[in-house]
Write a protein that holds these residues in place. Structure first.
Motif, PDB file in Angstrom:
ATOM      1  N   THR A   2       0.843  -1.188   0.000  1.00  0.00           N
ATOM      2  CA  THR A   2       0.000   0.000   0.000  1.00  0.00           C
ATOM      3  C   THR A   2       0.883   1.244   0.000  1.00  0.00           C
ATOM      4  O   THR A   2       2.095   1.179   0.141  1.00  0.00           O
ATOM      5  N   LEU A   5       1.866   5.196   4.975  1.00  0.00           N
ATOM      6  CA  LEU A   5       0.965   5.794   5.952  1.00  0.00           C
ATOM      7  C   LEU A   5       1.789   6.690   6.854  1.00  0.00           C
ATOM      8  O   LEU A   5       2.733   6.231   7.477  1.00  0.00           O
ATOM      9  N   VAL A  87      -2.817  -7.616   9.155  1.00  0.00           N
ATOM     10  CA  VAL A  87      -3.035  -6.162   9.181  1.00  0.00           C
ATOM     11  C   VAL A  87      -1.825  -5.474   9.811  1.00  0.00           C
ATOM     12  O   VAL A  87      -1.333  -4.464   9.311  1.00  0.00           O
TER      13      VAL A  87
ATOM     14  N   ALA B  35      -8.832  -4.875   4.770  1.00  0.00           N
ATOM     15  CA  ALA B  35      -7.860  -3.970   5.390  1.00  0.00           C
ATOM     16  C   ALA B  35      -7.102  -3.183   4.336  1.00  0.00           C
ATOM     17  O   ALA B  35      -6.678  -3.724   3.318  1.00  0.00           O
ATOM     18  N   PHE B  36      -6.969  -1.885   4.600  1.00  0.00           N
ATOM     19  CA  PHE B  36      -6.223  -0.944   3.766  1.00  0.00           C
ATOM     20  C   PHE B  36      -6.913  -0.608   2.453  1.00  0.00           C
ATOM     21  O   PHE B  36      -6.374   0.148   1.665  1.00  0.00           O
ATOM     22  N   GLY B  49      -7.193   8.883   5.743  1.00  0.00           N
ATOM     23  CA  GLY B  49      -7.687   7.577   6.190  1.00  0.00           C
ATOM     24  C   GLY B  49      -6.732   6.477   5.780  1.00  0.00           C
ATOM     25  O   GLY B  49      -5.966   6.608   4.820  1.00  0.00           O
ATOM     26  N   THR B  50      -6.807   5.397   6.514  1.00  0.00           N
ATOM     27  CA  THR B  50      -5.878   4.301   6.279  1.00  0.00           C
ATOM     28  C   THR B  50      -6.571   3.079   5.696  1.00  0.00           C
ATOM     29  O   THR B  50      -5.913   2.141   5.315  1.00  0.00           O
ATOM     30  N   LEU B  52      -8.427   1.126   7.446  1.00  0.00           N
ATOM     31  CA  LEU B  52      -8.464   0.118   8.507  1.00  0.00           C
ATOM     32  C   LEU B  52      -9.746   0.195   9.338  1.00  0.00           C
ATOM     33  O   LEU B  52     -10.083  -0.742  10.045  1.00  0.00           O
TER      34      LEU B  52
END
Lengths: 102, 283
Positions: A2, A5, A87, B35-36, B49-50, B52
């Motif tokens: 991803t 973050l 996760v 998730a994600f 936002g993530t 999650l």
């Protein structure tokens, strides 16, 4: 993988971050080991530790994931723990720390 | 029109949040609890936002023997419903109204007691509500206190290396001397030999638990303040800590301002600000 973050961390904690991240890597190993051996007591302890630690270092998600793992271990919910381990792995691989003056 | 609807059916609490537009495509709906993943990639760019939140929310709901469901129509809107089993402690409405079909409740605030085994729900798992101080991100909400020099010795008993290092850093900054223990047995030995002015005692530790260490210290006459530190929250754990002989309990994650306030409360700010003539070192 991803996107990165961004996690904003108090600059005063910069010297402690290597220890924090190292402890999280050991948490991931402990969770994998606990799942492999169905050791729910060990899984609960690891989740409990994460729950108490994450938020204090600016990583609120680690606290929340730890809380879920802790509670899932109490009811032997292997599937949820396995999912949260994935996760956690993805989350830690995706974070980029920005040190800020808080 | 969007809104929030709360209803009670067959001993289950239903909380629905309805929004208008944009709604979700079937493809987006299939990713929503992953998730994600977010409904589309532009959301993170516009709103952050993530990805999650829903994954964690659903896991929390299921831990409480409930579920989060979603219905949506592209271009119309979406509705998310949290369904939880609960024992109603008190309703403002009459018994006759309670047995009627579900109705939109806009002003009533029912009091519902959650099963003790279930964790209290979070509004957003990544940014929890004020009801859960243990997981509240305090860094951006509590102003740093102006540091004044402190005198005295504090024993930190904590088996988690990063948490122990964090506590030590916070306590040494204003000038305190810090002793460190990694388990309950070490904590007892250091407390008796070092005679700290206060102890921060982790409750879950190997070799000897924090509770056992506290009980032992009180039995042999250690009378100085002991603050329990734990990731557990709630009255039952506080009751156990107090019964063992602790003066107070701090729920992890612990933030510096909370720690300082607790030490000030336990020790008396005056004591910590003056040289302690009974401590091993004077500043």
């Amino acid at each position: 993988m991803t996107e990165k973050l961004i996690v904003k961390v108090d600059r005063e904690l910069e010297d402690l971050m290597p220890l924090f991240m190292d402890t999280r890597k050991r948490d991931i190993d402990a969770l994998a080991e606990g799942l492999a051996s169905n050791d729910f007591a060990a899984l609960r302890t690891t989740g409990h530790g994460m729950k108490g630690s994450g938020g204090a270092f600016g990583f609120q998600a680690v606290t929340d994931i730890g809380a879920i793992i802790q509670d899932s271990a109490l009811v032997n919910d292997r599937a949820t723990i396995k999912r949260q381990l994935a996760v956690l792995r993805d989350y830690l691989a995706s974070v980029e720390i920005q040190y800020v003056d808080i | 029109m969007g809104g929030v609807e709360v209803s009670w059916h067959d001993s289950r609490l239903n909380i629905s949040v309805k929004g208008t537009r944009p709604g979700l495509s079937v493809q987006a709906q299939s990713r929503l609890f992953t998730a994600f993943a977010q409904a589309d990639d532009s959301i993170a760019a516009k709103h952050g936002g993530t990805g999650l939140g829903l994954t964690i929310s659903r896991d929390l709901a299921r831990l409480m023997h409930g579920e989060i469901t979603m219905t949506s129509q592209l271009g119309v809107g979406s509705q998310f419903t949290l369904v939880l089993p609960a024992a109603a402690a008190q309703w403002a409405q009459s018994a006759a109204a309670a047995s009627a079909p579900a109705e939109q409740i806009t002003t009533r605030e029912p009091t519902v007691r959650m099963p003790l085994s279930a964790p209290a729900p979070l509004a957003d798992p990544l940014y929890p509500s004020d009801q859960h101080a243990a997981s509240k991100p305090m860094q951006t909400e509590v102003a740093k206190p102006a540091l004044r020099a402190l005198y005295g010795t504090v024993l930190v008993a904590e088996d988690s290396p990063d948490l122990r290092a964090l506590s030590v850093m916070h306590l040494k900054r204003p000038g305190l001397t810090v002793l460190e223990a990694v388990n309950g047995r070490d904590a007892v030995d250091l407390a008796l030999s070092g005679q700290p002015n206060a102890i921060l005692m982790g409750l879950e530790m190997p070799v000897m638990s924090g509770l056992e260490a506290v009980k032992h210290l009180r039995e042999v006459g250690f009378s100085r303040p002991i603050l329990a530190t734990t990731a557990h929250t709630g009255e039952p754990h506080l009751t156990l800590a107090l019964a063992a002989g602790c003066n107070d309990m701090l729920s992890k994650p612990i933030f510096f301002a909370i720690l300082r306030a607790a030490l000030d409360g336990a020790m008396g700010a005056r004591l910590l600000s003056q040289p302690d003539l009974t401590s091993l070192e004077e500043k």
